[in-house]
Design a protein around this motif. Sequence first.
Motif, short mmCIF file in Angstrom:
data_model
loop_
_atom_site.label_atom_id
_atom_site.label_comp_id
_atom_site.label_asym_id
_atom_site.label_seq_id
_atom_site.Cartn_x
_atom_site.Cartn_y
_atom_site.Cartn_z
N ASN A 163 56.22 57.04 -22.43
CA ASN A 163 57.14 56.64 -23.49
C ASN A 163 58.55 56.64 -22.92
OD1 ASN A 163 55.16 56.52 -25.61
ND2 ASN A 163 55.13 58.76 -25.55
N ASP A 164 59.45 55.86 -23.53
CA ASP A 164 60.81 55.74 -23.03
C ASP A 164 61.54 57.08 -22.93
OD1 ASP A 164 60.54 53.03 -22.75
OD2 ASP A 164 61.44 52.56 -24.70
N ASP A 205 60.21 60.20 -22.49
CA ASP A 205 59.38 61.29 -21.96
C ASP A 205 60.16 62.25 -21.06
OD1 ASP A 205 57.13 60.65 -23.33
OD2 ASP A 205 56.03 59.81 -21.63
#
Length: 85
Positions: free
Chosen positions: A76-77, A79
């Motif tokens: 995910n962007d 993380d």
Amino acid sequence: METAVKKIGNSAGVVIPKPMLQEIGAEAGDKVDLRVVDGRIIMQPIVKNVREGWAEAAAAIAAAGDDELVLGDFANDDDDTEWTW
């Protein structure tokens, strides 16, 4: 409703009207359980488990080596952001 028993090869059959099948939750091609109770023929649809056969199908897919992830791993962007609890 009156109907006739018809000869089908070495067996016999009865045409069951669609509304009667719908009333028991069955349709043409479904498997049914037939039994005789007190001189009457009882017919009930065979209801199978929704996930019946899944374990065997998964094992067959794995045995064929076709069980790799479709998407693979992805991040995910955010993380790398530290979470605060």
